[in-house]
Every structure is written in C-alpha cells, then in structure tokens.
Design a protein around this motif. Structure first.
Motif, PDB file in Angstrom:
ATOM      1  N   GLY A 179       0.823  -1.200   0.000  1.00  6.15           N
ATOM      2  CA  GLY A 179       0.000   0.000   0.000  1.00  6.15           C
ATOM      3  C   GLY A 179       0.856   1.249   0.000  1.00  6.15           C
ATOM      4  N   GLY A 180       0.273   2.349  -0.472  1.00  7.04           N
ATOM      5  CA  GLY A 180       0.994   3.611  -0.426  1.00  7.04           C
ATOM      6  C   GLY A 180       0.792   4.494  -1.635  1.00  7.04           C
ATOM      7  N   VAL A 181       0.651   3.899  -2.827  1.00 11.23           N
ATOM      8  CA  VAL A 181       0.467   4.717  -4.031  1.00 11.23           C
ATOM      9  C   VAL A 181      -0.785   4.331  -4.813  1.00 11.23           C
ATOM     10  CG1 VAL A 181       2.923   5.238  -4.309  1.00 11.23           C
ATOM     11  CG2 VAL A 181       1.989   3.186  -5.385  1.00 11.23           C
ATOM     12  N   GLU A 182      -1.603   3.455  -4.214  1.00 10.89           N
ATOM     13  CA  GLU A 182      -2.751   2.950  -4.968  1.00 10.89           C
ATOM     14  C   GLU A 182      -3.747   4.040  -5.346  1.00 10.89           C
ATOM     15  OE1 GLU A 182      -3.497   2.510  -0.572  1.00 10.89           O
ATOM     16  OE2 GLU A 182      -1.847   2.088  -1.945  1.00 10.89           O
ATOM     17  N   ASN A 183      -3.819   5.124  -4.566  1.00  9.13           N
ATOM     18  CA  ASN A 183      -4.724   6.221  -4.917  1.00  9.13           C
ATOM     19  C   ASN A 183      -4.296   6.943  -6.190  1.00  9.13           C
ATOM     20  OD1 ASN A 183      -5.959   5.608  -2.516  1.00  9.13           O
ATOM     21  ND2 ASN A 183      -6.017   7.704  -1.757  1.00  9.13           N
ATOM     22  N   LEU A 184      -3.068   6.726  -6.606  1.00 13.01           N
ATOM     23  CA  LEU A 184      -2.524   7.432  -7.769  1.00 13.01           C
ATOM     24  C   LEU A 184      -2.646   6.619  -9.057  1.00 13.01           C
ATOM     25  CD1 LEU A 184       0.669   8.931  -6.076  1.00 13.01           C
ATOM     26  CD2 LEU A 184      -1.655   9.843  -6.159  1.00 13.01           C
ATOM     27  N   SER A 185      -3.534   5.658  -9.040  1.00 13.97           N
ATOM     28  CA  SER A 185      -3.765   4.834 -10.223  1.00 13.97           C
ATOM     29  C   SER A 185      -4.391   5.662 -11.347  1.00 13.97           C
ATOM     30  CB  SER A 185      -4.694   3.668  -9.859  1.00 13.97           C
ATOM     31  OG  SER A 185      -4.912   2.828 -10.956  1.00 13.97           O
ATOM     32  N   PHE A 186      -4.085   5.257 -12.580  1.00  9.33           N
ATOM     33  CA  PHE A 186      -4.649   5.856 -13.795  1.00  9.33           C
ATOM     34  C   PHE A 186      -4.137   7.267 -14.083  1.00  9.33           C
ATOM     35  CE2 PHE A 186      -8.007   2.708 -12.726  1.00  9.33           C
ATOM     36  CZ  PHE A 186      -7.843   1.901 -13.838  1.00  9.33           C
ATOM     37  N   ILE A 187      -3.112   7.718 -13.380  1.00  6.57           N
ATOM     38  CA  ILE A 187      -2.497   8.987 -13.745  1.00  6.57           C
ATOM     39  C   ILE A 187      -1.572   8.732 -14.938  1.00  6.57           C
ATOM     40  CG2 ILE A 187      -0.872  10.780 -13.023  1.00  6.57           C
ATOM     41  CD1 ILE A 187      -1.975  10.528 -10.213  1.00  6.57           C
ATOM     42  N   PRO A 188      -1.736   9.463 -16.028  1.00  7.86           N
ATOM     43  CA  PRO A 188      -0.903   9.215 -17.215  1.00  7.86           C
ATOM     44  C   PRO A 188       0.523   9.726 -17.027  1.00  7.86           C
ATOM     45  CG  PRO A 188      -2.294  11.115 -17.585  1.00  7.86           C
ATOM     46  CD  PRO A 188      -2.707  10.541 -16.258  1.00  7.86           C
ATOM     47  N   GLY A 189       1.405   9.249 -17.893  1.00  8.41           N
ATOM     48  CA  GLY A 189       2.781   9.729 -17.875  1.00  8.41           C
ATOM     49  C   GLY A 189       3.756   8.706 -17.353  1.00  8.41           C
ATOM     50  N   HIS A 190       5.024   9.102 -17.291  1.00 10.16           N
ATOM     51  CA  HIS A 190       6.105   8.220 -16.871  1.00 10.16           C
ATOM     52  C   HIS A 190       6.527   8.508 -15.436  1.00 10.16           C
ATOM     53  CE1 HIS A 190       7.562   7.550 -21.315  1.00 10.16           C
ATOM     54  NE2 HIS A 190       6.349   7.092 -21.093  1.00 10.16           N
ATOM     55  N   VAL A 191       7.170   7.524 -14.840  1.00 11.41           N
ATOM     56  CA  VAL A 191       7.656   7.669 -13.466  1.00 11.41           C
ATOM     57  C   VAL A 191       8.625   8.845 -13.352  1.00 11.41           C
ATOM     58  CG1 VAL A 191       9.131   6.581 -11.714  1.00 11.41           C
ATOM     59  CG2 VAL A 191       7.287   5.262 -12.791  1.00 11.41           C
ATOM     60  N   GLY A 192       9.508   9.007 -14.334  1.00 17.59           N
ATOM     61  CA  GLY A 192      10.495  10.075 -14.276  1.00 17.59           C
ATOM     62  C   GLY A 192       9.885  11.460 -14.255  1.00 17.59           C
ATOM     63  N   ALA A 193       8.676  11.595 -14.766  1.00 13.55           N
ATOM     64  CA  ALA A 193       8.023  12.903 -14.783  1.00 13.55           C
ATOM     65  C   ALA A 193       7.175  13.144 -13.546  1.00 13.55           C
ATOM     66  CB  ALA A 193       7.149  13.034 -16.032  1.00 13.55           C
ATOM     67  N   ALA A 194       6.846  12.093 -12.808  1.00 16.87           N
ATOM     68  CA  ALA A 194       5.951  12.229 -11.660  1.00 16.87           C
ATOM     69  C   ALA A 194       6.451  13.214 -10.607  1.00 16.87           C
ATOM     70  CB  ALA A 194       5.693  10.853 -11.041  1.00 16.87           C
ATOM     71  N   PRO A 195       7.755  13.233 -10.281  1.00 11.70           N
ATOM     72  CA  PRO A 195       8.210  14.197  -9.270  1.00 11.70           C
ATOM     73  C   PRO A 195       8.152  15.652  -9.733  1.00 11.70           C
ATOM     74  CG  PRO A 195       9.797  12.398  -9.544  1.00 11.70           C
ATOM     75  CD  PRO A 195       8.840  12.329 -10.693  1.00 11.70           C
ATOM     76  N   VAL A 196       8.137  15.872 -11.029  1.00 11.65           N
ATOM     77  CA  VAL A 196       8.225  17.245 -11.538  1.00 11.65           C
ATOM     78  C   VAL A 196       7.067  18.082 -11.019  1.00 11.65           C
ATOM     79  CG1 VAL A 196       8.287  18.692 -13.583  1.00 11.65           C
ATOM     80  CG2 VAL A 196       9.484  16.493 -13.580  1.00 11.65           C
ATOM     81  N   GLN A 197       5.857  17.598 -11.218  1.00 11.74           N
ATOM     82  CA  GLN A 197       4.713  18.361 -10.722  1.00 11.74           C
ATOM     83  C   GLN A 197       4.060  17.667  -9.533  1.00 11.74           C
ATOM     84  OE1 GLN A 197       1.524  18.900 -13.450  1.00 11.74           O
ATOM     85  NE2 GLN A 197       0.946  16.749 -13.505  1.00 11.74           N
ATOM     86  N   ASN A 198       4.769  16.717  -8.944  1.00 10.14           N
ATOM     87  CA  ASN A 198       4.267  16.051  -7.748  1.00 10.14           C
ATOM     88  C   ASN A 198       2.831  15.580  -7.967  1.00 10.14           C
ATOM     89  OD1 ASN A 198       4.070  15.085  -5.110  1.00 10.14           O
ATOM     90  ND2 ASN A 198       3.643  17.097  -4.228  1.00 10.14           N
ATOM     91  N   VAL A 199       2.671  14.615  -8.862  1.00  8.64           N
ATOM     92  CA  VAL A 199       1.344  14.151  -9.235  1.00  8.64           C
ATOM     93  C   VAL A 199       0.575  13.681  -8.011  1.00  8.64           C
ATOM     94  CG1 VAL A 199       2.062  13.512 -11.560  1.00  8.64           C
ATOM     95  CG2 VAL A 199       2.147  11.799  -9.728  1.00  8.64           C
ATOM     96  N   GLY A 200      -0.729  13.855  -8.059  1.00  7.63           N
ATOM     97  CA  GLY A 200      -1.536  13.470  -6.916  1.00  7.63           C
ATOM     98  C   GLY A 200      -2.978  13.223  -7.286  1.00  7.63           C
ATOM     99  N   ALA A 201      -3.691  12.552  -6.387  1.00 10.47           N
ATOM    100  CA  ALA A 201      -5.113  12.283  -6.569  1.00 10.47           C
ATOM    101  C   ALA A 201      -5.677  11.738  -5.262  1.00 10.47           C
ATOM    102  CB  ALA A 201      -5.354  11.286  -7.704  1.00 10.47           C
ATOM    103  N   TYR A 202      -6.941  12.042  -5.001  1.00 10.53           N
ATOM    104  CA  TYR A 202      -7.663  11.487  -3.857  1.00 10.53           C
ATOM    105  C   TYR A 202      -6.912  11.671  -2.542  1.00 10.53           C
ATOM    106  CZ  TYR A 202     -10.244   9.367  -7.675  1.00 10.53           C
ATOM    107  OH  TYR A 202     -10.967   9.178  -8.817  1.00 10.53           O
ATOM    108  N   GLY A 203      -6.400  12.873  -2.349  1.00 19.71           N
ATOM    109  CA  GLY A 203      -5.764  13.193  -1.082  1.00 19.71           C
ATOM    110  C   GLY A 203      -4.354  12.679  -0.903  1.00 19.71           C
ATOM    111  N   MET A 204      -3.751  12.158  -1.954  1.00 19.68           N
ATOM    112  CA  MET A 204      -2.392  11.628  -1.862  1.00 19.68           C
ATOM    113  C   MET A 204      -1.527  12.255  -2.949  1.00 19.68           C
ATOM    114  SD  MET A 204      -1.161   7.655  -2.171  1.00 19.68           S
ATOM    115  CE  MET A 204      -1.979   7.225  -0.638  1.00 19.68           C
ATOM    116  N   GLU A 205      -0.249  12.476  -2.644  1.00 19.53           N
ATOM    117  CA  GLU A 205       0.694  12.998  -3.623  1.00 19.53           C
ATOM    118  C   GLU A 205       1.911  12.098  -3.699  1.00 19.53           C
ATOM    119  OE1 GLU A 205       1.468  16.936  -2.197  1.00 19.53           O
ATOM    120  OE2 GLU A 205      -0.208  17.802  -3.336  1.00 19.53           O
ATOM    121  N   ALA A 206       2.524  12.050  -4.879  1.00 17.53           N
ATOM    122  CA  ALA A 206       3.705  11.206  -5.080  1.00 17.53           C
ATOM    123  C   ALA A 206       4.824  11.585  -4.128  1.00 17.53           C
ATOM    124  CB  ALA A 206       4.180  11.296  -6.528  1.00 17.53           C
ATOM    125  N   GLY A 207       4.960  12.881  -3.861  1.00 16.53           N
ATOM    126  CA  GLY A 207       6.021  13.350  -2.994  1.00 16.53           C
ATOM    127  C   GLY A 207       5.987  12.760  -1.596  1.00 16.53           C
TER     128      GLY A 207
END
Length: 218
Positions: A156-184
């Motif tokens: 568990g830990g990143v399941e709320n971030l499912s279906f976000i498009p893009g690559h892993v390398g780009a995720a930290p750039v804008q700190n992708v997030g959804a449903y109250g959770m952020e990659a950061g």
C-alpha cells in the motif's frame, strides 16, 4: 526538468525510489542507432540521434498527438550511456526539452532544439523491513504500470494514484496526486543527471520541495 536546484538542469533517469507499506491500505528524417550489449546479449545502451539536417516528429510522444517536430531527438534506456553522451554534448539550456510521457505538454509549434527522452525501464526492490519496502523504478516506466505492480505485490501507499498518465520520471516534476495523496509523500529520493556537469546526482525527497503540483524540478 527545471533548474530549481542551484546550477543543475536534470534528466531524471533512475526515476524515483519510493517506499510503500507492505500491507495494502483501504484507502521523419534519417537517423542512426548506437547499441551495445553485454555478454548475455542484453541491450544496455540505446540512442536515437537524428542528423543535423533532419527532424523528428513528436506526434507519438505527446498524448494530444500534436504533429510538431524537433531538430534533434535523443532517446536512451541506460543511465551511464546517457551520462557519457551528455559529457560530450554541447547545447544552450534554452534549446533543451526533457520529455516524459507527453501527457502534460500542449505543443503549439515545432521545437527547434534537442529533445531528451529518458526510456529507462526496470522495477526492483532495493530494501525492505517488517513495515516498509523501498523500490527503484526506471524513469521510462509508465506510472500506472508501476502503481499496478505495487498493488499486485500487496503493498500500500500509491494505490490512490492509479490511472495517472505519464512516466515515473516525470511524476516528481509536478508532484502528481489524486484522492488526497501525492507522489512526494512516498518518494524517498530521486536520481538524475546534471546536464551541465554530466554527473549523476541523488536528491533526497525532503530536498525536492514538494508542494501542490510543484517541486524544484519545475
């Protein structure tokens, strides 16, 4: 991906080292190729570099499928090979674009400079204890594939971030997030190549200055 860290422009390569709880929570031009292989025959270096008088169409590299072009296109799936290439490459910072999955770009015209396309793959567990597991994910891995993989492992830990498009390398750039959770919240550190020094750097998650859709990489 920005110059927020003093003196550095970065290409995210190894992508992110993330930690997760072991128990899931409820909640058209002429080009040339350079390849090298180890003894087992596994390809570990791949560059695609277009000649000076040619262009590369970027339509397959952005989700809006905007048919624009760039002058040079560099794709690599191996960190050390990319670092070595950067060490011998000269450019103006304003003429460089680092492109991930292309889901956050809306091109309005051709790009006259060089596009770097990190394509590093791989998912590996690098450390674990009774409560958490740390994984290293290649920058070119689809973010949603990474999330699905963690769910398959029962972490568990990143399941709320499912279906976000893009690559892993780009995720930290804008700190992708959804449903109250952020990659950061889950990124332990980021590995990158400093373009101006052609060296690999590691940036701790706490130093990435993650905020709402923001980081030092922007």
């Amino acid at each position: 991906m920005g110059t927020g860290f003093p003196g550095f422009s970065r290409i995210l390569t190894g992508g992110s080292v993330c930690r997760a709880a072991k128990k899931a929570s409820d909640s058209s031009g002429k080009s040339f190729l350079m390849r090298s292989s180890n003894r087992a025959g596994k390809v570990f270096m791949f560059f695609r570099i277009f000649a000076n008088n040619c262009v590369q169409r970027l339509k397959p590299y952005n989700t809006f499928a905007i048919d624009v072009k760039c002058r040079y296109f560099v794709e690599s799936d191996e960190e050390e090979a990319l670092r070595a290439f950067v060490a011998d490459y000269e450019w103006q910072p304003s003429e460089v674009l680092i492109l991930g999955g292309g889901s956050n770009f809306l091109f309005t015209e051709d790009f006259t400079g060089t596009v770097f396309y990190p394509a590093m793959q791989g998912k590996e567990v690098i450390k674990e204890d009774e409560e958490e597991v740390w994984v290293r994910i290649g920058a070119g891995v689809e973010w949603d594939d990474f999330v699905a993989w963690t769910v398959e492992q029962g972490w568990g830990g990143v399941e709320n971030l499912s279906f976000i498009p893009g690559h892993v390398g780009a995720a930290p750039v804008q700190n992708v997030g959804a449903y109250g959770m952020e990659a950061g919240e889950r990124i332990d550190r980021v590995e990158a190549i400093a373009l101006d020094k052609a060296i690999q750097v590691e940036i701790a998650g706490k130093d990435c200055r993650f905020a709402y859709r923001d980081s030092i990489f922007k």
